[in-house]
Design a protein around this motif. Structure first.
Motif, PDB file in Angstrom:
ATOM      1  N   THR A 125      -7.453  19.398 -23.849  1.00  0.00           N
ATOM      2  CA  THR A 125      -6.788  18.106 -23.719  1.00  0.00           C
ATOM      3  C   THR A 125      -5.405  18.183 -24.343  1.00  0.00           C
ATOM      4  O   THR A 125      -5.255  18.698 -25.456  1.00  0.00           O
ATOM      5  CB  THR A 125      -7.583  16.995 -24.430  1.00  0.00           C
ATOM      6  OG1 THR A 125      -8.908  16.926 -23.899  1.00  0.00           O
ATOM      7  CG2 THR A 125      -6.909  15.638 -24.266  1.00  0.00           C
ATOM      8  N   ILE A 126      -4.424  17.687 -23.638  1.00  0.00           N
ATOM      9  CA  ILE A 126      -3.092  17.446 -24.199  1.00  0.00           C
ATOM     10  C   ILE A 126      -2.924  15.939 -24.289  1.00  0.00           C
ATOM     11  O   ILE A 126      -3.088  15.231 -23.291  1.00  0.00           O
ATOM     12  CB  ILE A 126      -1.979  18.059 -23.332  1.00  0.00           C
ATOM     13  CG1 ILE A 126      -2.101  19.585 -23.302  1.00  0.00           C
ATOM     14  CG2 ILE A 126      -0.605  17.644 -23.862  1.00  0.00           C
ATOM     15  CD1 ILE A 126      -1.148  20.257 -22.321  1.00  0.00           C
ATOM     16  N   LEU A 127      -2.624  15.455 -25.488  1.00  0.00           N
ATOM     17  CA  LEU A 127      -2.409  14.027 -25.712  1.00  0.00           C
ATOM     18  C   LEU A 127      -0.971  13.824 -26.171  1.00  0.00           C
ATOM     19  O   LEU A 127      -0.601  14.218 -27.273  1.00  0.00           O
ATOM     20  CB  LEU A 127      -3.389  13.495 -26.764  1.00  0.00           C
ATOM     21  CG  LEU A 127      -3.296  12.005 -27.104  1.00  0.00           C
ATOM     22  CD1 LEU A 127      -3.595  11.141 -25.888  1.00  0.00           C
ATOM     23  CD2 LEU A 127      -4.250  11.659 -28.247  1.00  0.00           C
ATOM     24  N   THR A 128      -0.150  13.257 -25.287  1.00  0.00           N
ATOM     25  CA  THR A 128       1.222  12.948 -25.650  1.00  0.00           C
ATOM     26  C   THR A 128       1.273  11.545 -26.240  1.00  0.00           C
ATOM     27  O   THR A 128       0.330  10.761 -26.107  1.00  0.00           O
ATOM     28  CB  THR A 128       2.160  13.020 -24.436  1.00  0.00           C
ATOM     29  OG1 THR A 128       1.774  12.016 -23.477  1.00  0.00           O
ATOM     30  CG2 THR A 128       2.126  14.382 -23.780  1.00  0.00           C
ATOM     31  N   VAL A 129       2.388  11.230 -26.890  1.00  0.00           N
ATOM     32  CA  VAL A 129       2.533   9.909 -27.510  1.00  0.00           C
ATOM     33  C   VAL A 129       3.863   9.320 -27.067  1.00  0.00           C
ATOM     34  O   VAL A 129       4.929   9.849 -27.390  1.00  0.00           O
ATOM     35  CB  VAL A 129       2.472   9.996 -29.044  1.00  0.00           C
ATOM     36  CG1 VAL A 129       2.610   8.602 -29.656  1.00  0.00           C
ATOM     37  CG2 VAL A 129       1.154  10.636 -29.488  1.00  0.00           C
ATOM     38  N   SER A 130       3.784   8.247 -26.308  1.00  0.00           N
ATOM     39  CA  SER A 130       4.994   7.528 -25.923  1.00  0.00           C
ATOM     40  C   SER A 130       5.099   6.286 -26.801  1.00  0.00           C
ATOM     41  O   SER A 130       5.020   6.382 -28.020  1.00  0.00           O
ATOM     42  CB  SER A 130       4.980   7.200 -24.429  1.00  0.00           C
ATOM     43  OG  SER A 130       3.881   6.364 -24.087  1.00  0.00           O
ATOM     44  N   LYS A 148      11.103   7.872 -25.156  1.00  0.00           N
ATOM     45  CA  LYS A 148       9.687   7.623 -24.925  1.00  0.00           C
ATOM     46  C   LYS A 148       9.394   7.359 -23.447  1.00  0.00           C
ATOM     47  O   LYS A 148       8.313   7.713 -22.942  1.00  0.00           O
ATOM     48  CB  LYS A 148       9.202   6.459 -25.794  1.00  0.00           C
ATOM     49  CG  LYS A 148       9.196   6.797 -27.287  1.00  0.00           C
ATOM     50  CD  LYS A 148       8.267   7.974 -27.599  1.00  0.00           C
ATOM     51  CE  LYS A 148       8.076   8.190 -29.082  1.00  0.00           C
ATOM     52  NZ  LYS A 148       7.101   9.261 -29.385  1.00  0.00           N
ATOM     53  N   ALA A 149      10.347   6.761 -22.744  1.00  0.00           N
ATOM     54  CA  ALA A 149      10.204   6.648 -21.290  1.00  0.00           C
ATOM     55  C   ALA A 149      10.186   8.041 -20.671  1.00  0.00           C
ATOM     56  O   ALA A 149       9.441   8.306 -19.715  1.00  0.00           O
ATOM     57  CB  ALA A 149      11.342   5.804 -20.709  1.00  0.00           C
ATOM     58  N   GLY A 150      11.001   8.943 -21.223  1.00  0.00           N
ATOM     59  CA  GLY A 150      10.989  10.326 -20.762  1.00  0.00           C
ATOM     60  C   GLY A 150       9.663  11.010 -21.026  1.00  0.00           C
ATOM     61  O   GLY A 150       9.164  11.761 -20.179  1.00  0.00           O
ATOM     62  N   VAL A 151       9.070  10.761 -22.192  1.00  0.00           N
ATOM     63  CA  VAL A 151       7.753  11.330 -22.487  1.00  0.00           C
ATOM     64  C   VAL A 151       6.720  10.836 -21.478  1.00  0.00           C
ATOM     65  O   VAL A 151       5.894  11.608 -20.987  1.00  0.00           O
ATOM     66  CB  VAL A 151       7.323  10.979 -23.926  1.00  0.00           C
ATOM     67  CG1 VAL A 151       5.843  11.321 -24.151  1.00  0.00           C
ATOM     68  CG2 VAL A 151       8.186  11.712 -24.945  1.00  0.00           C
ATOM     69  N   HIS A 152       6.787   9.546 -21.147  1.00  0.00           N
ATOM     70  CA  HIS A 152       5.843   9.004 -20.154  1.00  0.00           C
ATOM     71  C   HIS A 152       6.001   9.709 -18.811  1.00  0.00           C
ATOM     72  O   HIS A 152       5.015  10.170 -18.216  1.00  0.00           O
ATOM     73  CB  HIS A 152       6.069   7.503 -19.979  1.00  0.00           C
ATOM     74  CG  HIS A 152       5.355   6.938 -18.793  1.00  0.00           C
ATOM     75  ND1 HIS A 152       3.984   6.809 -18.733  1.00  0.00           N
ATOM     76  CD2 HIS A 152       5.829   6.491 -17.589  1.00  0.00           C
ATOM     77  CE1 HIS A 152       3.633   6.302 -17.560  1.00  0.00           C
ATOM     78  NE2 HIS A 152       4.731   6.108 -16.856  1.00  0.00           N
ATOM     79  N   ALA A 170      -3.556  13.123 -21.310  1.00  0.00           N
ATOM     80  CA  ALA A 170      -3.598  11.690 -21.581  1.00  0.00           C
ATOM     81  C   ALA A 170      -2.378  11.306 -22.402  1.00  0.00           C
ATOM     82  O   ALA A 170      -1.745  12.149 -23.041  1.00  0.00           O
ATOM     83  CB  ALA A 170      -4.881  11.309 -22.310  1.00  0.00           C
ATOM     84  N   GLU A 171      -2.066  10.014 -22.391  1.00  0.00           N
ATOM     85  CA  GLU A 171      -0.871   9.498 -23.057  1.00  0.00           C
ATOM     86  C   GLU A 171      -1.269   8.338 -23.961  1.00  0.00           C
ATOM     87  O   GLU A 171      -1.829   7.348 -23.504  1.00  0.00           O
ATOM     88  CB  GLU A 171       0.134   9.031 -22.002  1.00  0.00           C
ATOM     89  CG  GLU A 171       1.375   8.363 -22.542  1.00  0.00           C
ATOM     90  CD  GLU A 171       2.271   7.820 -21.428  1.00  0.00           C
ATOM     91  OE1 GLU A 171       3.229   7.099 -21.738  1.00  0.00           O
ATOM     92  OE2 GLU A 171       1.996   8.111 -20.235  1.00  0.00           O
ATOM     93  N   LEU A 172      -0.974   8.479 -25.236  1.00  0.00           N
ATOM     94  CA  LEU A 172      -1.189   7.395 -26.191  1.00  0.00           C
ATOM     95  C   LEU A 172       0.054   6.523 -26.196  1.00  0.00           C
ATOM     96  O   LEU A 172       1.171   7.023 -26.373  1.00  0.00           O
ATOM     97  CB  LEU A 172      -1.433   7.989 -27.581  1.00  0.00           C
ATOM     98  CG  LEU A 172      -1.768   7.031 -28.717  1.00  0.00           C
ATOM     99  CD1 LEU A 172      -3.064   6.293 -28.446  1.00  0.00           C
ATOM    100  CD2 LEU A 172      -1.850   7.808 -30.037  1.00  0.00           C
ATOM    101  N   VAL A 173      -0.129   5.213 -25.994  1.00  0.00           N
ATOM    102  CA  VAL A 173       0.998   4.275 -25.877  1.00  0.00           C
ATOM    103  C   VAL A 173       0.878   3.238 -26.992  1.00  0.00           C
ATOM    104  O   VAL A 173       0.337   2.153 -26.795  1.00  0.00           O
ATOM    105  CB  VAL A 173       1.011   3.585 -24.501  1.00  0.00           C
ATOM    106  CG1 VAL A 173       2.299   2.771 -24.319  1.00  0.00           C
ATOM    107  CG2 VAL A 173       0.879   4.606 -23.368  1.00  0.00           C
ATOM    108  N   PRO A 174       1.374   3.533 -28.194  1.00  0.00           N
ATOM    109  CA  PRO A 174       1.210   2.588 -29.301  1.00  0.00           C
ATOM    110  C   PRO A 174       2.163   1.396 -29.200  1.00  0.00           C
ATOM    111  O   PRO A 174       3.317   1.545 -28.767  1.00  0.00           O
ATOM    112  CB  PRO A 174       1.545   3.418 -30.538  1.00  0.00           C
ATOM    113  CG  PRO A 174       1.597   4.837 -30.083  1.00  0.00           C
ATOM    114  CD  PRO A 174       1.979   4.786 -28.639  1.00  0.00           C
ATOM    115  N   PRO A 175       1.704   0.224 -29.638  1.00  0.00           N
ATOM    116  CA  PRO A 175       2.619  -0.868 -29.935  1.00  0.00           C
ATOM    117  C   PRO A 175       3.132  -0.672 -31.363  1.00  0.00           C
ATOM    118  O   PRO A 175       2.963   0.412 -31.936  1.00  0.00           O
ATOM    119  CB  PRO A 175       1.703  -2.099 -29.850  1.00  0.00           C
ATOM    120  CG  PRO A 175       0.389  -1.576 -30.339  1.00  0.00           C
ATOM    121  CD  PRO A 175       0.313  -0.129 -29.892  1.00  0.00           C
TER     122      PRO A 175
END
Length: 247
Positions: A125-130, A148-152, A170-175
């Motif tokens: 699993t690769i988990l990126t963070v935007s 972060k838009a680029g990471v997405h 997968a992509e973690l999208v924190p507030p």
């Protein structure tokens, strides 16, 4: 995503959300390595020194981690900086370059370093963070949102290119989450433990969601779809009054 008996590297896991996530993964029965520029020993967690703005540092960290943990099967790219910029002042460019080098190029370099291993492993699993700001800009931090838009966008393409390899993306999208003083400047920031409770529940879903979206980030993620985008950006633009000579 299987949340036990994994070997997990969290680059940028020495503080904030990354450290909290590392502790949750450790408690769930995983081997966890955290990476940072100046990692401090933490009970139960292994550490590796890594500077995501330095390609040589990334390769050294990769070799060190894989020599000790050839079964590594999860890579999380948490490293990031949030810098205020005044776009009327050309001096902002230094902050912009730092932000892109850390948040976007750093993410790409870490992924590149570990992708061949994960593909050869046949699973992982690769988990990126935007960020919610990737979808709803915060004008006081323009390059942060752009990075972060680029990471997405990069994550979407990475998922397509790794399809069929056994490596999920997968992509973690924190507030806003109450770490590193966020709670002092943003009363709406989510408590860290509450945020991590939601994240771990979402990560445990099968199949793993493409985007890890807690309830508190939905207003950001779907602002354009819901017709609230222009109004929310206008509200967030009020923060520009804190810049010199803007009030």
């Amino acid at each position: 995503m299987e949340l036990t008996h994994r070997t997990i590297l969290i680059v940028g896991g020495t503080s904030g959300i990354g450290r909290g996530l590392a502790q949750r993964f450790l408690a769930a029965g995983n081997t966890v390595i955290i990476g940072g520029r100046k990692p401090q020993p933490q009970e139960g967690l292994e550490t590796v020194r890594i500077d995501v703005t330095d390609p040589d540092s990334i390769l050294r960290a990769r070799d060190e981690v894989l020599a000790a943990h050839p079964a590594l099967d999860v890579v999380v790219t948490m490293s990031g900086v949030m810098l205020i910029e005044d776009l009327r002042d050309p001096a902002h460019l230094a902050a912009a370059e730092t932000t892109i080098a850390t948040n976007l190029l750093g993410t790409i370099r870490v992924i590149d370093a570990f992708t061949p291993h994960l593909i050869a492993h046949g699973s992982g699993t690769i988990l990126t963070v935007s960020s919610g700001i990737a979808f709803l800009p915060f004008p006081l931090m323009p390059t942060y949102g752009a990075s972060k838009a680029g990471v997405h966008a990069y994550t979407e393409s990475l998922r397509a290119q790794l399809a069929g390899t056994g490596v999920e993306v997968a992509e973690l999208v924190p507030p806003a989450v109450a770490t590193a003083g966020q709670e002092k400047v943003n009363p709406a920031a989510l408590p860290l433990d509450a945020y991590l409770d939601e994240v771990m529940e979402l990560l445990a879903a099968e199949p793993t969601p493409h985007e890890i979206l807690v309830k508190g980030v939905l207003m950001h993620r779907w602002a354009e779809r819901d017709g609230t985008y222009a109004d929310l950006v206008a509200r967030r633009s009020q923060s520009l009054n804190t810049l010199p000579n803007r009030g």
